[in-house]
Design an enzyme around this catalytic site. Structure first.
Site, PDB file in Angstrom:
ATOM      1  N   ASP A  93       0.743  -1.068  -0.188  1.00  0.00           N
ATOM      2  CA  ASP A  93       0.152  -0.194   0.082  1.00  0.00           C
ATOM      3  C   ASP A  93       1.136   1.121  -0.073  1.00  0.00           C
ATOM      4  O   ASP A  93       2.085   1.192   0.602  1.00  0.00           O
ATOM      5  CB  ASP A  93      -0.996   0.024   1.227  1.00  0.00           C
ATOM      6  CG  ASP A  93      -2.046   0.963   1.108  1.00  0.00           C
ATOM      7  OD1 ASP A  93      -2.104   1.599   0.041  1.00  0.00           O
ATOM      8  OD2 ASP A  93      -3.002   0.804   1.902  1.00  0.00           O
ATOM      9  N   ASP A 267      -7.573  -7.265   0.793  1.00  0.00           N
ATOM     10  CA  ASP A 267      -6.712  -7.343   1.945  1.00  0.00           C
ATOM     11  C   ASP A 267      -7.518  -7.229   2.837  1.00  0.00           C
ATOM     12  O   ASP A 267      -8.167  -6.391   2.898  1.00  0.00           O
ATOM     13  CB  ASP A 267      -5.395  -6.623   1.827  1.00  0.00           C
ATOM     14  CG  ASP A 267      -5.760  -5.332   2.216  1.00  0.00           C
ATOM     15  OD1 ASP A 267      -6.303  -4.412   1.087  1.00  0.00           O
ATOM     16  OD2 ASP A 267      -5.737  -4.738   3.155  1.00  0.00           O
TER      17      ASP A 267
END
Lengths: 379, 379
Positions: A93, A267
């Site tokens: 991320d 996720d």
């Protein structure tokens, strides 16, 4: 390592797709669930155990790793795969979400975000360029654009400002992305809870040409129906041949409904965090092992699970470990939950390939409601 | 399960002995180190991993398990072996030491001890009879007599009073011991830091005829030289053909010196507790992974260890995990430390069998001082 980043759709069932991402570090069957390894570890799990359960990719966080131990340090040590002993694909991320949710004293402008570390208060700057540079230093297989994420509910003007900022940052992220063989960069659709803004964001990102597309800024406070509506309205505007990643989601039921609408990747901290707090996800719904009714129960969590932990230990023992604050309780419940998530993804892929995804959804929901592996559902 | 509890001495080197304890649940090679599974779990370790490292017996605690989840509950669930998924031998401490070190508002008289739980303040009573009953309910392979343990330094009159009380409780424990095939009960030598009292205790216990003999009330505040002197003066008065267990000890160097004097069994929280606090025990001494000098070190903890964790992960990664408070750091360092302890016991057994134990001791001490697997020794 050589080879391209590729995505193939192998079967479709309604809007649901089963496919495969190919990277030089390995393949990832989709729909895929990525266990969260925030700080370079999937909490309370050996990496080889994460892999053995069926995970083919994990997520790590730019924000956490830039603060500690530092991206340059990890690069010097051979990159994140080497550092955390996970040689398979890693998605990172970009830090946008964590800056919003964790950092103190944020100052945001066109250039990027200045913020204080939640660990030691030190001042840091993240810009699209720096976020991409950090992800390159980590050696990420799939990098995410730097974006601005807002909590919901949010005034539409504010959501629009953030969405447009995220688009400009998407262009700068795309330009700053350090293209190496087999490495990918994904754009992130923003736009709050407004369909028109989501579509505007998706179309603009599609025009920029990313390797994949994420839906960000969901599961951040809005009702679940809104989240599902945003998914449904966005996906038709994304290139059908590219992977679609719903960030930070969710419960097994969320995954089911998102896959049904065409999402390929997920996720979420839920299975790992819930495991550290005494909750077990199973075929028969969620169990709260803190609950006193488990104290004398010799039954395992799930005798048919692929997880040794779920088949071997009694609920009474897990209850005891949880009540005693024992680390082994966290280890076993994390294992049980991640194994359930991976098995569930595998079951979804198989149902899509077999063309019976809707029936699979009905059966899964019925099993969750039944509460039967041996007892009633908790909570 | 059938068969007797047996102890054979297979080789001697000076006062050091290498042997084997046989129980219906498995054999235990001595000198043996028993990982501590206080509350029915060796903290932060899967039981199968504890076994795979070479542990053949673990210790569990009457005190902790009687308070939570309760001995009767464990019995109903099939006994402690079944409860904690450890089918191999278990030694249970009687609770005497923990009542001294953990419980609140103790009231001790000839009958036993009344105390408050450190968990919830509930009132409990332990007597020799109840301590033996609990150990029978747990299904202990080696039960310990109920004793009174004093902290050192301690006035000699007080140490003598506790030693004599422990002898009377030894008789009552012996009488209350539920003899089942292959199960053993050990007496515990007390006597503070006075040689004459230790000898008096040892002789009286030997006359009662236990299956093995422990040295209790050591490593409780006295200088190490006093501990070693107490061992040396006590052992000649114990039956030579029975196992000798030094309770709650200790560092690798303590183990070496105790084995040199004729001790066969040990338990200690040190390797597990130190692992949860960032310390690694290695062939080359102790490392403090919190230390900033490890932050950029790509070297493993010990490239020649039998522990995958010690060979695989960099010191930099372990430093990162420890600094970040990650559970995986505790898991890996616990593994590394227990593996070192088990390897060390195996090396001692081999050295005794080969008749070179003194040379082995010199070499081990030199390696600890060297600080070399790759760096300097920490503190």
């Amino acid at each position: 390592m050589t080879g391209d980043f590729r995505f193939e759709i192998l079967s479709r069932d309604g809007a649901a797709r089963a496919g495969m991402i190919t990277t030089p570090r390995g393949t990832v069957r989709t729909p895929a669930f990525m266990p969260v390894g925030t700080a370079g570890t999937v909490k309370a799990m050996h990496p080889e155990a994460v892999k053995a359960q069926g995970a083919e990719i994990v997520l790590a966080n730019t924000y956490h790793l830039m603060l500690r131990p530092g991206a340059e340090r990890i690069a010097t040590l051979g990159g994140l795969h080497e550092f955390m002993n996970w040689p398979w694909p890693i998605l990172t991320d970009s830090g946008g979400f964590q800056v919003m949710s964790l950092a103190k004293l944020r100052k945001l402008d066109e250039n990027g975000v200045t913020f204080q570390s939640h660990i030691d208060g030190a001042r840091h700057v993240l810009t699209p360029k720096r976020a991409m540079e950090i992800q390159d230093l980590l050696g990420s297989d799939i990098a995410m654009q730097f974006d601005e994420c807002v909590r919901l509910p949010c005034a539409e003007a504010e959501a629009r400002r953030a969405m447009l900022m995220s688009l400009r940052w998407a262009e700068r992220s795309r330009a700053a992305f350090v293209a190496k063989p087999g490495r990918a960069v994904f754009g992130i659709v923003q736009g709050g809870a407004a369909e028109a803004m989501r579509i505007e964001s998706a179309k603009a990102l599609a025009d920029m040409g990313f390797d994949g597309y994420a839906l960000g800024g969901l599961a951040v406070g809005e009702p679940r129906t809104v989240m599902l509506a945003m998914i449904a309205c966005t996906l038709p505007w994304l290139p059908p041949g590219k992977p679609r990643y719903l960030m930070g989601v969710g419960t097994p039921d969320d995954l089911l409904e998102a896959v049904r609408r065409g999402i390929d990747m997920f996720d979420c901290v839920l299975p790992t965090r819930a495991g550290r707090h005494g909750l077990a996800y199973t075929r028969a719904g969620r169990l709260n092992l803190r609950n006193a009714r488990h104290a004398g129960d010799p039954a395992p969590v799930d005798p048919l699970s692929s997880s040794t932990a779920a088949r071997t230990y009694s609920r009474a023992y897990l209850h005891h470990l949880v009540k005693s604050g024992e680390i082994l309780g966290m280890m076993l419940l994390t294992e049980i939950n991640l194994a359930y998530y991976q098995d569930f993804m595998e079951d979804m892929r198989r149902a899509i390939a077999a063309g019976c995804f809707d029936d699979f959804c009905d059966a899964a929901k019925m099993a969750w409601r039944s509460g039967e592996t041996s007892g009633k559902r908790d909570e």
